[in-house]
Enzyme design. Structure first.
Site, short mmCIF file in Angstrom:
data_model
loop_
_atom_site.label_atom_id
_atom_site.label_comp_id
_atom_site.label_asym_id
_atom_site.label_seq_id
_atom_site.Cartn_x
_atom_site.Cartn_y
_atom_site.Cartn_z
N GLU A 17 1.49 4.33 -10.82
CA GLU A 17 0.53 3.64 -9.70
C GLU A 17 -0.72 3.75 -9.91
O GLU A 17 -1.08 4.85 -9.73
CB GLU A 17 1.07 4.04 -8.52
CG GLU A 17 0.55 3.50 -7.12
CD GLU A 17 1.29 3.21 -5.96
OE1 GLU A 17 2.37 3.87 -5.83
OE2 GLU A 17 0.72 3.02 -4.87
N1 LIG Z 1 1.43 -3.59 1.28
C1 LIG Z 1 1.39 -2.46 0.64
N2 LIG Z 1 0.98 -2.57 -0.65
C2 LIG Z 1 0.87 -1.69 -1.50
O1 LIG Z 1 0.81 -1.90 -2.79
C3 LIG Z 1 0.88 -0.40 -1.20
C4 LIG Z 1 1.09 -0.02 0.17
N3 LIG Z 1 1.16 -1.23 0.97
N4 LIG Z 1 1.11 1.23 0.98
C5 LIG Z 1 1.00 2.08 0.18
C6 LIG Z 1 0.20 2.04 -1.30
C7 LIG Z 1 -1.25 2.01 -1.14
N5 LIG Z 1 -1.63 1.32 -2.17
C8 LIG Z 1 -2.96 0.91 -2.22
C9 LIG Z 1 -4.03 0.31 -1.36
C10 LIG Z 1 -5.06 0.26 -1.83
C11 LIG Z 1 -5.66 0.27 -2.88
C12 LIG Z 1 -7.05 -0.07 -3.48
O2 LIG Z 1 -7.40 -1.08 -3.27
N6 LIG Z 1 -7.95 0.95 -3.80
C13 LIG Z 1 -9.38 0.72 -4.05
C14 LIG Z 1 -9.94 1.69 -3.58
C15 LIG Z 1 -10.02 2.20 -2.13
C16 LIG Z 1 -10.74 3.43 -1.83
O3 LIG Z 1 -11.87 3.74 -2.51
O4 LIG Z 1 -10.44 3.89 -0.76
C17 LIG Z 1 -9.57 0.69 -5.50
O5 LIG Z 1 -10.68 0.30 -6.10
O6 LIG Z 1 -8.60 1.09 -6.51
C18 LIG Z 1 -4.74 0.87 -4.03
C19 LIG Z 1 -3.35 1.09 -3.77
C20 LIG Z 1 -0.51 0.76 -2.76
N7 LIG Z 1 0.49 0.73 -1.81
C1 LIG Z 2 5.32 1.31 -5.60
C2 LIG Z 2 4.64 1.37 -4.46
C3 LIG Z 2 4.72 0.05 -3.84
C4 LIG Z 2 4.93 2.09 -3.40
O1 LIG Z 2 6.26 2.52 -3.13
C5 LIG Z 2 4.10 2.86 -2.61
O2 LIG Z 2 2.92 2.77 -2.92
O3 LIG Z 2 4.44 3.63 -1.84
#
Ligand SMILES: Nc1nc(=O)c2c([nH]1)NC[C@@H]1CN(c3ccc(C(=O)N[C@@H](CCC(=O)O)C(=O)O)cc3)CN21
Ligand SMILES: CC(C)C(=O)C(=O)O
Length: 182
Positions: free
Chosen positions: A74
């Site tokens: 992930e």
């Molecule tokens: N609806 C949903 N989809 C998901 O894929 C997901 C969830 N919920 N909840 C648990 C986690 C959280 N996830 C995430 C959420 C946000 C980023 C994201 O956009 N991160 C940014 C940085 C954010 C920061 O710096 O705080 C990045 O640039 O990667 C990545 C994974 C993946 N997972």
């Molecule tokens: C694999 C991803 C969607 C997951 O289960 C989580 O981020 O919690």
């Protein structure tokens, strides 16, 4: 397939081996683990420094040696995902971890456009949120102006509801709504 997903690196290898020895298929999970949001400092891409990269690699290998049948990656960098996919003896399944992985995960609500917040790697393949909003707005408008339910949608007079559902070939469990006179 039914299985159990165990999140963590070297520290969960023992638990994985225990479950596998009892016949429970285990999927590993390394990189971003949302349950460790506080320790990881947010939902951030993992494996950006040499030491965290090595840490994730060691963990993924330990998880495989313990008997996991695949490993979820992930939010790890594309180059780390490519290396792990080459080096691990089991398939890698990526989420936000590039197309170098053997398989992909995308949360169904995200891909259908029904989530309240979207991780940056998500592609929305549909916009169900808008579709649902449009449908509800249409419904409310039609109710307010009296268009819905019109005569055709009235259970006692409607003709478009001439519906018969038979649950088996003999019809003995059939459901036949009573339309027409009460
Ligand atoms: N609806 C949903 N989809 C998901 O894929 C997901 C969830 N919920 N909840 C648990 C986690 C959280 N996830 C995430 C959420 C946000 C980023 C994201 O956009 N991160 C940014 C940085 C954010 C920061 O710096 O705080 C990045 O640039 O990667 C990545 C994974 C993946 N997972
Ligand atoms: C694999 C991803 C969607 C997951 O289960 C989580 O981020 O919690």
């Amino acid at each position: 397939m039914r299985c159990c997903e165990v999140r963590g690196r070297v520290c969960v290898a023992e638990e994985i081996a225990f479950l596998v020895s009892r016949g429970i298929p285990v999927m590993g999970h390394v990189g971003l683990m949302p349950q460790h949001f506080n320790q990881l400092g947010g939902y951030k891409c993992q494996g950006k420094t040499d030491s965290s990269r090595q840490h994730i690699k060691d963990g993924a290998k330990a998880v495989c040696e313990a008997g996991a049948f695949c490993v979820v990656l992930e939010c790890v960098s594309a180059s780390l995902a490519a290396e792990l996919t080459q080096e691990l003896p089991v398939p890698t399944i990526g989420i936000g971890a590039s197309n170098a992985c053997d398989g992909q995960i995308l949360v169904i609500d995200d891909m259908l456009g029904q989530s309240s917040r979207y991780p940056k790697f998500v592609k929305r393949f549909a916009d169900l949120e808008q579709t649902i909003k449009d449908a509800v707005v249409d419904y409310v408008r039609e109710v307010k102006c009296g268009e819905f339910p019109g005569d055709l949608r009235n259970a006692s007079t409607g003709s478009c509801n001439a519906l018969t559902i038979e649950f088996d070939a003999t019809g003995c469990c059939g459901y036949e709504p009573h339309y027409g006179s009460k």
